[in-house]
Design a protein around this motif. Structure first.
Motif, PDB file in Angstrom:
ATOM      1  N   MET A   1      -0.522   4.599   7.192  1.00 19.80           N
ATOM      2  CA  MET A   1       0.413   3.818   6.365  1.00 19.80           C
ATOM      3  C   MET A   1       1.399   3.059   7.261  1.00 19.80           C
ATOM      4  O   MET A   1       1.885   3.605   8.241  1.00 19.80           O
ATOM      5  CB  MET A   1       1.173   4.777   5.432  1.00 19.80           C
ATOM      6  CG  MET A   1       1.999   4.047   4.384  1.00 19.80           C
ATOM      7  SD  MET A   1       2.889   5.178   3.290  1.00 19.80           S
ATOM      8  CE  MET A   1       1.558   5.785   2.271  1.00 19.80           C
ATOM      9  N   ASN A   2       1.673   1.819   6.899  1.00 23.94           N
ATOM     10  CA  ASN A   2       2.641   1.047   7.672  1.00 23.94           C
ATOM     11  C   ASN A   2       3.974   0.959   6.910  1.00 23.94           C
ATOM     12  O   ASN A   2       4.122   1.540   5.836  1.00 23.94           O
ATOM     13  CB  ASN A   2       2.098  -0.356   7.978  1.00 23.94           C
ATOM     14  CG  ASN A   2       1.728  -1.113   6.708  1.00 23.94           C
ATOM     15  OD1 ASN A   2       2.203  -0.804   5.615  1.00 23.94           O
ATOM     16  ND2 ASN A   2       0.885  -2.110   6.852  1.00 23.94           N
ATOM     17  N   VAL A   6       5.232   2.212   3.039  1.00 26.19           N
ATOM     18  CA  VAL A   6       6.334   3.138   2.757  1.00 26.19           C
ATOM     19  C   VAL A   6       7.256   2.543   1.704  1.00 26.19           C
ATOM     20  O   VAL A   6       7.618   3.214   0.729  1.00 26.19           O
ATOM     21  CB  VAL A   6       7.124   3.466   4.048  1.00 26.19           C
ATOM     22  CG1 VAL A   6       8.384   4.253   3.725  1.00 26.19           C
ATOM     23  CG2 VAL A   6       6.244   4.254   5.009  1.00 26.19           C
ATOM     24  N   ILE A   7       7.630   1.278   1.881  1.00 26.05           N
ATOM     25  CA  ILE A   7       8.529   0.628   0.931  1.00 26.05           C
ATOM     26  C   ILE A   7       7.894   0.579  -0.454  1.00 26.05           C
ATOM     27  O   ILE A   7       8.554   0.809  -1.459  1.00 26.05           O
ATOM     28  CB  ILE A   7       8.881  -0.810   1.405  1.00 26.05           C
ATOM     29  CG1 ILE A   7       9.602  -0.769   2.750  1.00 26.05           C
ATOM     30  CG2 ILE A   7       9.713  -1.542   0.363  1.00 26.05           C
ATOM     31  CD1 ILE A   7      10.909  -0.012   2.759  1.00 26.05           C
ATOM     32  N   ARG A   8       6.582   0.334  -0.470  1.00 31.06           N
ATOM     33  CA  ARG A   8       5.886   0.232  -1.755  1.00 31.06           C
ATOM     34  C   ARG A   8       5.897   1.587  -2.487  1.00 31.06           C
ATOM     35  O   ARG A   8       6.000   1.643  -3.701  1.00 31.06           O
ATOM     36  CB  ARG A   8       4.453  -0.253  -1.522  1.00 31.06           C
ATOM     37  CG  ARG A   8       3.795  -0.831  -2.754  1.00 31.06           C
ATOM     38  CD  ARG A   8       2.491  -1.530  -2.402  1.00 31.06           C
ATOM     39  NE  ARG A   8       1.618  -0.654  -1.627  1.00 31.06           N
ATOM     40  CZ  ARG A   8       1.038  -1.000  -0.475  1.00 31.06           C
ATOM     41  NH1 ARG A   8       1.224  -2.187   0.026  1.00 31.06           N
ATOM     42  NH2 ARG A   8       0.274  -0.148   0.168  1.00 31.06           N
ATOM     43  N   GLU A   9       5.777   2.665  -1.718  1.00 30.43           N
ATOM     44  CA  GLU A   9       5.630   3.990  -2.336  1.00 30.43           C
ATOM     45  C   GLU A   9       6.953   4.740  -2.456  1.00 30.43           C
ATOM     46  O   GLU A   9       6.989   5.851  -2.975  1.00 30.43           O
ATOM     47  CB  GLU A   9       4.672   4.856  -1.501  1.00 30.43           C
ATOM     48  CG  GLU A   9       3.341   4.220  -1.198  1.00 30.43           C
ATOM     49  CD  GLU A   9       2.439   4.155  -2.413  1.00 30.43           C
ATOM     50  OE1 GLU A   9       2.882   4.541  -3.516  1.00 30.43           O
ATOM     51  OE2 GLU A   9       1.299   3.715  -2.261  1.00 30.43           O
ATOM     52  N   GLU A  25       0.732  11.139   4.317  1.00 26.16           N
ATOM     53  CA  GLU A  25       0.615   9.940   5.139  1.00 26.16           C
ATOM     54  C   GLU A  25       1.983   9.297   5.346  1.00 26.16           C
ATOM     55  O   GLU A  25       2.348   8.890   6.447  1.00 26.16           O
ATOM     56  CB  GLU A  25      -0.326   8.949   4.446  1.00 26.16           C
ATOM     57  CG  GLU A  25      -1.203   8.200   5.414  1.00 26.16           C
ATOM     58  CD  GLU A  25      -1.991   7.125   4.718  1.00 26.16           C
ATOM     59  OE1 GLU A  25      -1.966   5.985   5.199  1.00 26.16           O
ATOM     60  OE2 GLU A  25      -2.610   7.423   3.677  1.00 26.16           O
ATOM     61  N   LEU A  26       2.758   9.241   4.279  1.00 23.48           N
ATOM     62  CA  LEU A  26       4.095   8.661   4.339  1.00 23.48           C
ATOM     63  C   LEU A  26       4.990   9.478   5.271  1.00 23.48           C
ATOM     64  O   LEU A  26       5.698   8.924   6.116  1.00 23.48           O
ATOM     65  CB  LEU A  26       4.676   8.608   2.921  1.00 23.48           C
ATOM     66  CG  LEU A  26       5.910   7.749   2.696  1.00 23.48           C
ATOM     67  CD1 LEU A  26       5.905   7.170   1.293  1.00 23.48           C
ATOM     68  CD2 LEU A  26       7.191   8.530   2.902  1.00 23.48           C
ATOM     69  N   GLU A  27       4.920  10.795   5.145  1.00 17.39           N
ATOM     70  CA  GLU A  27       5.767  11.642   5.985  1.00 17.39           C
ATOM     71  C   GLU A  27       5.373  11.561   7.459  1.00 17.39           C
ATOM     72  O   GLU A  27       6.211  11.654   8.345  1.00 17.39           O
ATOM     73  CB  GLU A  27       5.725  13.091   5.471  1.00 17.39           C
ATOM     74  CG  GLU A  27       6.608  13.241   4.243  1.00 17.39           C
ATOM     75  CD  GLU A  27       6.477  14.590   3.553  1.00 17.39           C
ATOM     76  OE1 GLU A  27       5.546  15.344   3.886  1.00 17.39           O
ATOM     77  OE2 GLU A  27       7.308  14.870   2.678  1.00 17.39           O
ATOM     78  N   GLU A  31       7.855  10.303  10.662  1.00 13.91           N
ATOM     79  CA  GLU A  31       8.082  11.007  11.927  1.00 13.91           C
ATOM     80  C   GLU A  31       8.123  10.052  13.112  1.00 13.91           C
ATOM     81  O   GLU A  31       8.788  10.314  14.111  1.00 13.91           O
ATOM     82  CB  GLU A  31       6.986  12.063  12.151  1.00 13.91           C
ATOM     83  CG  GLU A  31       7.201  13.301  11.298  1.00 13.91           C
ATOM     84  CD  GLU A  31       6.016  14.251  11.367  1.00 13.91           C
ATOM     85  OE1 GLU A  31       5.202  14.122  12.308  1.00 13.91           O
ATOM     86  OE2 GLU A  31       5.897  15.105  10.483  1.00 13.91           O
ATOM     87  N   ASP A  32       7.397   8.952  12.979  1.00 16.62           N
ATOM     88  CA  ASP A  32       7.312   7.998  14.089  1.00 16.62           C
ATOM     89  C   ASP A  32       8.195   6.770  13.907  1.00 16.62           C
ATOM     90  O   ASP A  32       8.324   5.967  14.813  1.00 16.62           O
ATOM     91  CB  ASP A  32       5.861   7.512  14.261  1.00 16.62           C
ATOM     92  CG  ASP A  32       4.937   8.661  14.621  1.00 16.62           C
ATOM     93  OD1 ASP A  32       5.411   9.614  15.256  1.00 16.62           O
ATOM     94  OD2 ASP A  32       3.763   8.601  14.243  1.00 16.62           O
ATOM     95  N   CYS A  33       8.765   6.609  12.726  1.00 16.74           N
ATOM     96  CA  CYS A  33       9.451   5.351  12.437  1.00 16.74           C
ATOM     97  C   CYS A  33      10.873   5.624  11.967  1.00 16.74           C
ATOM     98  O   CYS A  33      11.099   6.016  10.821  1.00 16.74           O
ATOM     99  CB  CYS A  33       8.669   4.559  11.392  1.00 16.74           C
ATOM    100  SG  CYS A  33       9.393   2.970  11.037  1.00 16.74           S
ATOM    101  N   GLU A  34      11.826   5.437  12.859  1.00 16.69           N
ATOM    102  CA  GLU A  34      13.234   5.689  12.549  1.00 16.69           C
ATOM    103  C   GLU A  34      13.732   4.777  11.429  1.00 16.69           C
ATOM    104  O   GLU A  34      14.543   5.191  10.607  1.00 16.69           O
ATOM    105  CB  GLU A  34      14.092   5.475  13.800  1.00 16.69           C
ATOM    106  CG  GLU A  34      13.995   6.617  14.798  1.00 16.69           C
ATOM    107  CD  GLU A  34      14.482   7.946  14.221  1.00 16.69           C
ATOM    108  OE1 GLU A  34      15.540   7.961  13.567  1.00 16.69           O
ATOM    109  OE2 GLU A  34      13.793   8.954  14.409  1.00 16.69           O
ATOM    110  N   ASP A  35      13.259   3.547  11.406  1.00 19.17           N
ATOM    111  CA  ASP A  35      13.709   2.592  10.387  1.00 19.17           C
ATOM    112  C   ASP A  35      13.380   3.080   8.987  1.00 19.17           C
ATOM    113  O   ASP A  35      14.231   3.114   8.106  1.00 19.17           O
ATOM    114  CB  ASP A  35      13.060   1.218  10.618  1.00 19.17           C
ATOM    115  CG  ASP A  35      13.712   0.489  11.776  1.00 19.17           C
ATOM    116  OD1 ASP A  35      14.786   0.935  12.222  1.00 19.17           O
ATOM    117  OD2 ASP A  35      13.144  -0.505  12.234  1.00 19.17           O
ATOM    118  N   CYS A  36      12.124   3.483   8.813  1.00 17.66           N
ATOM    119  CA  CYS A  36      11.701   3.931   7.487  1.00 17.66           C
ATOM    120  C   CYS A  36      12.388   5.236   7.112  1.00 17.66           C
ATOM    121  O   CYS A  36      12.741   5.455   5.962  1.00 17.66           O
ATOM    122  CB  CYS A  36      10.189   4.089   7.422  1.00 17.66           C
ATOM    123  SG  CYS A  36       9.341   2.510   7.337  1.00 17.66           S
TER     124      CYS A  36
END
Ligand SMILES: [Zn+2]
Length: 79
Positions: A1-2, A6-9, A25-27, A31-36
Protein backbone atom coordinates in the motif's frame (compact mmCIF):
# COMPACT_ATOMS: atom_id res chain seq x y z
CA UNK A 1 0.00 0.00 0.00
CA UNK A 2 1.24 3.49 -0.80
CA UNK A 3 0.44 6.87 0.81
CA UNK A 4 -2.58 7.41 -1.41
CA UNK A 5 -3.97 4.04 -0.37
CA UNK A 6 -3.59 4.99 3.28
CA UNK A 7 -5.47 8.25 2.75
CA UNK A 8 -8.19 6.40 0.86
CA UNK A 9 -8.65 3.84 3.65
CA UNK A 10 -8.01 6.11 6.62
CA UNK A 11 -11.58 6.68 7.76
CA UNK A 12 -12.44 2.98 7.52
CA UNK A 13 -9.23 2.17 9.36
CA UNK A 14 -10.02 4.54 12.21
CA UNK A 15 -13.61 3.32 12.33
CA UNK A 16 -12.33 -0.24 12.56
CA UNK A 17 -14.20 -1.13 9.38
CA UNK A 18 -11.18 -2.19 7.37
CA UNK A 19 -10.83 -5.92 6.74
CA UNK A 20 -7.81 -7.59 8.29
CA UNK A 21 -5.50 -7.90 5.24
CA UNK A 22 -6.00 -4.24 4.34
CA UNK A 23 -5.51 -3.22 7.97
CA UNK A 24 -2.25 -5.15 8.20
CA UNK A 25 -1.04 -3.69 4.93
CA UNK A 26 -1.85 -0.19 6.14
CA UNK A 27 -0.10 -0.73 9.46
CA UNK A 28 2.94 -2.08 7.67
CA UNK A 29 3.07 1.12 5.64
CA UNK A 30 2.74 3.22 8.81
CA UNK A 31 5.84 1.56 10.25
CA UNK A 32 7.90 2.87 7.36
CA UNK A 33 6.18 6.17 6.68
CA UNK A 34 6.33 8.91 9.31
CA UNK A 35 4.08 11.19 7.25
CA UNK A 36 1.20 8.75 7.12
CA UNK A 37 1.69 7.81 10.76
CA UNK A 38 1.30 11.47 11.67
CA UNK A 39 -1.77 11.88 9.49
CA UNK A 40 -3.40 8.80 11.03
CA UNK A 41 -2.62 9.99 14.55
CA UNK A 42 -3.92 13.50 13.81
CA UNK A 43 -7.05 12.09 12.23
CA UNK A 44 -7.66 9.75 15.13
CA UNK A 45 -7.30 12.69 17.53
CA UNK A 46 -9.66 14.82 15.48
CA UNK A 47 -12.20 12.02 15.35
CA UNK A 48 -11.91 11.37 19.08
CA UNK A 49 -12.33 15.04 19.93
CA UNK A 50 -15.23 15.30 17.54
CA UNK A 51 -16.89 12.21 18.97
CA UNK A 52 -16.16 13.20 22.58
CA UNK A 53 -14.66 9.73 23.09
CA UNK A 54 -18.01 8.08 22.48
CA UNK A 55 -18.37 5.40 19.83
CA UNK A 56 -20.36 7.59 17.47
CA UNK A 57 -20.51 7.16 13.73
CA UNK A 58 -19.13 10.20 11.93
CA UNK A 59 -21.64 11.90 9.67
CA UNK A 60 -20.88 11.24 6.02
CA UNK A 61 -20.24 14.90 5.22
CA UNK A 62 -17.69 15.15 8.02
CA UNK A 63 -15.98 12.03 6.77
CA UNK A 64 -15.76 13.37 3.25
CA UNK A 65 -14.54 16.78 4.47
CA UNK A 66 -11.84 15.00 6.42
CA UNK A 67 -10.98 12.97 3.36
CA UNK A 68 -10.72 16.11 1.22
CA UNK A 69 -8.55 17.88 3.79
CA UNK A 70 -6.17 14.94 3.96
CA UNK A 71 -6.05 14.63 0.21
CA UNK A 72 -5.17 18.32 -0.09
CA UNK A 73 -2.51 17.93 2.58
CA UNK A 74 -0.94 15.00 0.82
CA UNK A 75 -1.09 16.84 -2.49
CA UNK A 76 0.56 19.96 -1.10
CA UNK A 77 3.33 17.90 0.37
CA UNK A 78 4.18 16.14 -2.86
CA UNK A 79 4.41 19.44 -4.73
ZN1 LIG B 1 2.89 7.03 3.54
Amino acid sequence: MNCKGVIREISDYIDGELDLPAKQELERHLEDCEDCKMVVEQTRLTVEIFCDSKPVELPTDVKSRLHDALRRKLHEKSN
